[in-house]
Write an enzyme that holds these catalytic residues in place. Structure first.
Site, short mmCIF file in Angstrom:
data_model
loop_
_atom_site.label_atom_id
_atom_site.label_comp_id
_atom_site.label_asym_id
_atom_site.label_seq_id
_atom_site.Cartn_x
_atom_site.Cartn_y
_atom_site.Cartn_z
N GLN A 77 0.80 -1.10 0.11
CA GLN A 77 -0.27 0.30 0.06
C GLN A 77 1.00 1.23 -0.15
O GLN A 77 1.83 1.04 0.63
CB GLN A 77 -1.39 0.15 1.13
CG GLN A 77 -1.96 1.05 1.59
CD GLN A 77 -2.64 1.51 2.61
OE1 GLN A 77 -1.84 1.50 3.80
NE2 GLN A 77 -3.65 1.30 2.89
N TYR A 163 -4.82 11.35 5.26
CA TYR A 163 -3.44 11.82 4.51
C TYR A 163 -3.81 12.61 3.78
O TYR A 163 -4.44 13.23 3.43
CB TYR A 163 -2.80 10.21 4.04
CG TYR A 163 -2.85 9.16 5.63
CD1 TYR A 163 -2.55 9.94 6.83
CD2 TYR A 163 -3.78 8.18 5.58
CE1 TYR A 163 -1.88 8.97 7.80
CE2 TYR A 163 -3.63 7.35 6.92
CZ TYR A 163 -2.53 8.02 7.77
OH TYR A 163 -2.57 7.28 9.26
N ARG A 211 -7.68 2.37 -1.84
CA ARG A 211 -8.57 2.54 -0.37
C ARG A 211 -9.42 3.95 -0.35
O ARG A 211 -8.31 6.05 -0.51
CB ARG A 211 -7.34 2.86 0.38
CG ARG A 211 -8.49 2.47 2.13
CD ARG A 211 -8.07 1.94 3.00
NE ARG A 211 -8.18 0.41 3.27
CZ ARG A 211 -8.11 -0.59 4.23
NH1 ARG A 211 -7.25 0.19 5.44
NH2 ARG A 211 -8.85 -1.26 4.58
N ARG A 305 -7.41 -5.64 12.28
CA ARG A 305 -6.74 -6.06 14.21
C ARG A 305 -7.16 -7.89 14.51
O ARG A 305 -6.60 -7.75 15.14
CB ARG A 305 -8.45 -5.41 14.78
CG ARG A 305 -7.87 -3.81 14.81
CD ARG A 305 -8.59 -2.89 15.21
NE ARG A 305 -10.30 -2.93 14.15
CZ ARG A 305 -11.29 -2.32 14.73
NH1 ARG A 305 -11.13 -2.02 16.10
NH2 ARG A 305 -12.14 -2.76 14.23
C1 LIG Z 1 -2.56 -0.02 14.15
C2 LIG Z 1 -3.39 -0.10 12.88
C3 LIG Z 1 -2.92 -0.06 12.12
C4 LIG Z 1 -3.66 0.10 10.92
N1 LIG Z 1 -2.53 0.97 9.50
C5 LIG Z 1 -3.13 1.54 9.03
C6 LIG Z 1 -2.65 1.37 6.92
O1 LIG Z 1 -0.84 1.29 7.08
N2 LIG Z 1 -3.07 1.74 5.76
C7 LIG Z 1 -4.44 1.59 6.26
O2 LIG Z 1 -5.18 1.77 5.07
N3 LIG Z 1 -5.46 1.15 7.19
C8 LIG Z 1 -4.60 1.55 8.13
N4 LIG Z 1 -5.73 0.86 9.11
C9 LIG Z 1 -7.16 0.85 8.89
C10 LIG Z 1 -7.07 -0.87 8.62
O3 LIG Z 1 -6.42 -1.66 7.51
C11 LIG Z 1 -8.79 -1.02 9.14
O4 LIG Z 1 -8.99 -0.85 7.71
C12 LIG Z 1 -9.44 -1.35 10.31
O5 LIG Z 1 -8.64 -1.61 11.56
C13 LIG Z 1 -10.72 -1.70 10.59
O6 LIG Z 1 -10.79 -2.71 10.31
P1 LIG Z 1 -10.88 -4.27 11.24
O7 LIG Z 1 -12.20 -3.87 12.38
O8 LIG Z 1 -10.90 -5.44 10.35
O9 LIG Z 1 -9.00 -3.35 12.61
C14 LIG Z 1 -4.47 0.16 10.65
C15 LIG Z 1 -5.40 -0.51 11.79
C16 LIG Z 1 -4.53 -0.11 12.81
C17 LIG Z 1 -5.44 -0.96 14.40
#
Ligand SMILES: Cc1cc2nc3c(=O)[nH]c(=O)nc-3n(C[C@H](O)[C@H](O)[C@H](O)COP(=O)(O)O)c2cc1C
Length: 351
Positions: A77, A163, A211, A305
């Site tokens: 990404q 961003y 995204r 997560r």
């Molecule tokens: C620790 C952490 C780091 C994340 N880093 C990114 C990232 O680098 N790029 C991104 O698009 N989303 C990032 N996210 C968002 C996740 O990709 C995801 O969209 C969000 O956590 C919701 O999905 P989930 O409920 O499965 O965690 C991050 C989320 C967490 C918790």
């Protein structure tokens, strides 16, 4: 998911283990965290990059491992932090989105608006000039070439979460009065320019996703209806999938969280813009994934997560629902039959 574990943008042993373990854990595709096309594009000093050949080679080692040891594919990404750069890892100092205590670097954004509303708290970015846009676009292209050389299977462009590219798209963060501000078509102009340049530099036969934040969760911000228009524009520019996230554009957001809470955005974009989508957000069980896919609401589900808690999330969920036609790494096979037997016993006991 951002891990903040790099030095000088170099992924290392940590990333090999982190991504390698998830690939061995049954995920069909592992998506590496937001990776930056220049040093000043990073969220924190611990974020990875692809602005030099050493970083490319470090990524190539991880990609080669995933391809050699697993049947997973691996995506990169690419993203630029823009107004949310030069900050702490969430657990450091004063917390996420707060400026570094020292050695901050200047920030770029669509408009000179800080992410945190209190100017005492957040660093104020500079509104990008056309020369800045040329530099950032060219950095994305160079990073794209290096991603292809590293062997990645898929490239996602990060246009969400406030961003840099997202800061152009949302009317909350884009107050420009030139060709890059005003109407949605104008606000999309620079993100689309970057996407088109990235798409042209990325191998034709490999897929790209974008995204987006499909909802800003703030009055006057991006709505799911706008998300359909945004998706149409990226589709016309050659994107294969839209990855439908939301929020993190404004610190004033009031999201409504819940199981699969962003799936309606993936659903609407898929039906109305006619492009494949990725659903993400609080998808925590195989049944969530199966109902989203079977009902035609999205083409893929991204699970974030739950993979922090369990690298073998996919293998575990498959065993839980009794789906045995899934490949485990050969050295792990004796764990497969045991886990399947334990879940089968639990199901028979009505647990
Ligand atoms: C620790 C952490 C780091 C994340 N880093 C990114 C990232 O680098 N790029 C991104 O698009 N989303 C990032 N996210 C968002 C996740 O990709 C995801 O969209 C969000 O956590 C919701 O999905 P989930 O409920 O499965 O965690 C991050 C989320 C967490 C918790």
């Amino acid at each position: 998911m951002a891990q903040y574990r790099c030095t000088d943008g170099l992924p290392g042993d940590y990333h090999l283990v982190h991504l390698g373990a998830r690939a061995m854990g049954g995920a069909a595709l592992v998506v590496a965290e937001m990776t930056c096309p220049s040093a000043d594009a990073r969220i924190t000093p611990g974020c990875p990059g692809l602005w030099n050949d050493a970083q490319r080679d470090a990524w190539a080692r991880i990609v080669a491992y995933v391809h050699r040891e697993t049947d997973a594919r691996i995506a990169i990404q690419l993203g630029h932090a823009g107004p949310k750069g030069s900050t702490n890892a969430p657990w450091d100092h004063t917390g996420a989105d707060r400026p570094l205590p020292a050695h901050n670097w200047p920030l770029l954004a669509a408009s000179a608006l800080p992410y945190l509303p209190d100017p005492e708290e957040g660093q104020v970015p500079r509104a990008m000039t056309r020369a800045d846009m040329d530099r950032v676009r060219d950095d994305f292209v160079a990073a794209t070439r290096r991603a292809a050389e590293a062997g990645f299977d898929w490239l996602e462009l990060h246009c969400a979460h406030g961003y840099l590219l997202s800061s152009f798209i949302s009317p909350l963060t884009n107050h420009r009065d030139d060709d890059y501000g005003g109407s949605l078509a104008n606000r999309l102009r620079f993100p689309l320019e970057v996407f088109a340049a990235v798409r042209a530099a990325w191998p034709d036969h490999l897929p790209t996703s974008v995204r987006i934040s499909a909802h800003d969760w703030v009055e006057g911000g991006i709505t799911p209806a706008d998300a359909v228009e945004i998706a149409r524009a990226f589709k016309a520019a050659g994107a294969d999938l839209i990855d439908c996230s939301s929020g993190q554009v404004s610190a004033l957001q009031k999201p409504t969280y819940g199981r699969m809470y962003q799936a309606p955005f993936a659903d609407r974009v898929r039906q109305e813009a006619g492009i494949a989508t990725i659903a993400v957000g609080a998808i925590t069980e195989a049944d969530h994934v199966n109902s989203i896919i079977a009902s035609g609401r999205a083409d893929l589900c991204a699970v974030a997560r739950p993979h922090l808690a369990n690298p073998a999330w996919t293998l575990t969920e498959a065993a839980r629902i009794g789906w045995t036609a899934i490949d485990w790494p050969a050295p792990y096979l004796s764990g497969k039959s045991q886990m399947e037997a334990l879940f089968q016993r639990a199901r028979a006991a009505g647990a």
